[in-house]
Enzyme design. Structure first.
Site, PDB file in Angstrom:
ATOM      1  N   HIS A 173       0.853  -1.195   0.000  1.00 15.51           N
ATOM      2  CA  HIS A 173       0.000   0.000   0.000  1.00 15.51           C
ATOM      3  C   HIS A 173       0.883   1.236   0.000  1.00 15.51           C
ATOM      4  CE1 HIS A 173      -3.385   2.454   2.215  1.00 15.51           C
ATOM      5  NE2 HIS A 173      -2.926   3.076   1.140  1.00 15.51           N
ATOM      6  N   GLU A 198       0.815   7.547  -3.462  1.00 11.97           N
ATOM      7  CA  GLU A 198       1.704   7.287  -2.336  1.00 11.97           C
ATOM      8  C   GLU A 198       2.957   8.153  -2.393  1.00 11.97           C
ATOM      9  OE1 GLU A 198       1.143   5.278   0.458  1.00 11.97           O
ATOM     10  OE2 GLU A 198      -0.850   5.479  -0.415  1.00 11.97           O
ATOM     11  N   HIS A 215       3.194  10.518   0.753  1.00 10.94           N
ATOM     12  CA  HIS A 215       4.164  10.000   1.724  1.00 10.94           C
ATOM     13  C   HIS A 215       5.615  10.115   1.244  1.00 10.94           C
ATOM     14  CE1 HIS A 215       0.937   8.455   4.222  1.00 10.94           C
ATOM     15  NE2 HIS A 215       0.389   7.907   3.151  1.00 10.94           N
TER      16      HIS A 215
END
Length: 256
Positions: A107, A150, A154
């Site tokens: 993920h 992502e 992040h």
């Protein structure tokens, strides 16, 4: 008497001249001489040594691009069958298409503080992940939409260049051995979150219970989250562990 002196003088002169001429003639060493010979000075031949690759407790090589601006990573592994049962097939054909057989996929790799986490950080790196770079991740992170999201949310907070971030992400994934309980899932099974954590701890030396958390989506397995230091050693993460699934039992949907 004068004649003798003159003759002696001539003889002495001849000797001096002869000695001078002899001194100018090059001398050669006698054949078979035992005199030492000196070899020309030579530079030592140096063979390049291979860089040492230190191995960490978790079995990973310590030479990992080191991020900055956070305390540790969380590697979030999503159970793909649960996602695809939740209308995921309509959102991500790369992950949930009829020919896809994914189990745990990445993920994300999330930079964390001891409390809380940064997100969507300012960076000089591009916001868009190049298709070529993304395609190299599709075996563990299927979907360009997921990869791009992502990175923006992040990866930009890792202090790493985009290529280094995804390199660390793959290294983290390859560090973890997936237990058989999640490899042989031809049919639906049920087990407790604690038993699943125990399976990860058993198969991954150095992984403590405080460094792994199983989460659930209602009654189904959702994710397995594992905490790493910046050097990709397993490490405790109390805040992440506190959010683990508290059910006595959960359902693990089968890999199609």
């Amino acid at each position: 008497m004068a004649m003798r002196s003159y003759a002696g003088f001539l003889a002495l002169g001849a000797l001096v001249i002869g000695a001078a001429v002899y001194g100018l003639v090059p001398q050669t060493a006698p054949t078979g001489s035992t005199a030492d010979t000196v070899a020309p000075a030579q530079k030592p031949v140096v063979t390049p040594s291979k860089p040492k690759q230190e191995v960490s407790q978790s079995g990973t090589k310590a030479a990992v691009p080191e991020g900055d601006g956070f305390d540790f990573y969380v590697l979030s592994l999503s159970w793909s069958p649960t996602f695809c049962q939740s209308n995921g097939s309509a959102r991500n054909r790369d992950q949930c298409g009829p020919d896809k057989r994914f189990g745990l996929i990445v993920h994300g790799l999330w930079p964390q503080y001891e409390r809380g986490y940064p997100e969507s950080c300012l960076t000089s790196q591009p916001q868009q992940v190049p298709m070529g770079m993304g395609r190299r991740l599709m075996d563990i992170m299927p979907g360009m939409g997921l990869i791009g999201h992502e990175w923006r949310k992040h990866g930009t907070c890792s202090g790493l260049a985009m290529a280094d971030y995804f390199s660390v992400l793959r290294r983290a994934f390859e560090t973890v051995r997936i237990p058989d309980e999640l490899r042989r899932t031809g049919s639906q099974k049920r087990m407790s979150p604690q038993s699943l954590e125990d399976a990860f701890i058993k198969d991954n030396p150095g992984l403590a219970r405080s460094a792994v958390a199983v989460t659930c989506d209602n009654q189904r397995l959702d994710e397995v989250r594992i905490c790493f230091s910046k050097a990709l050693d397993f490490r405790a993460c109390p805040e992440v562990d506190a959010n683990a699934c508290r059910r006595s039992e959960l359902t693990i949907p089968p890999i199609p």
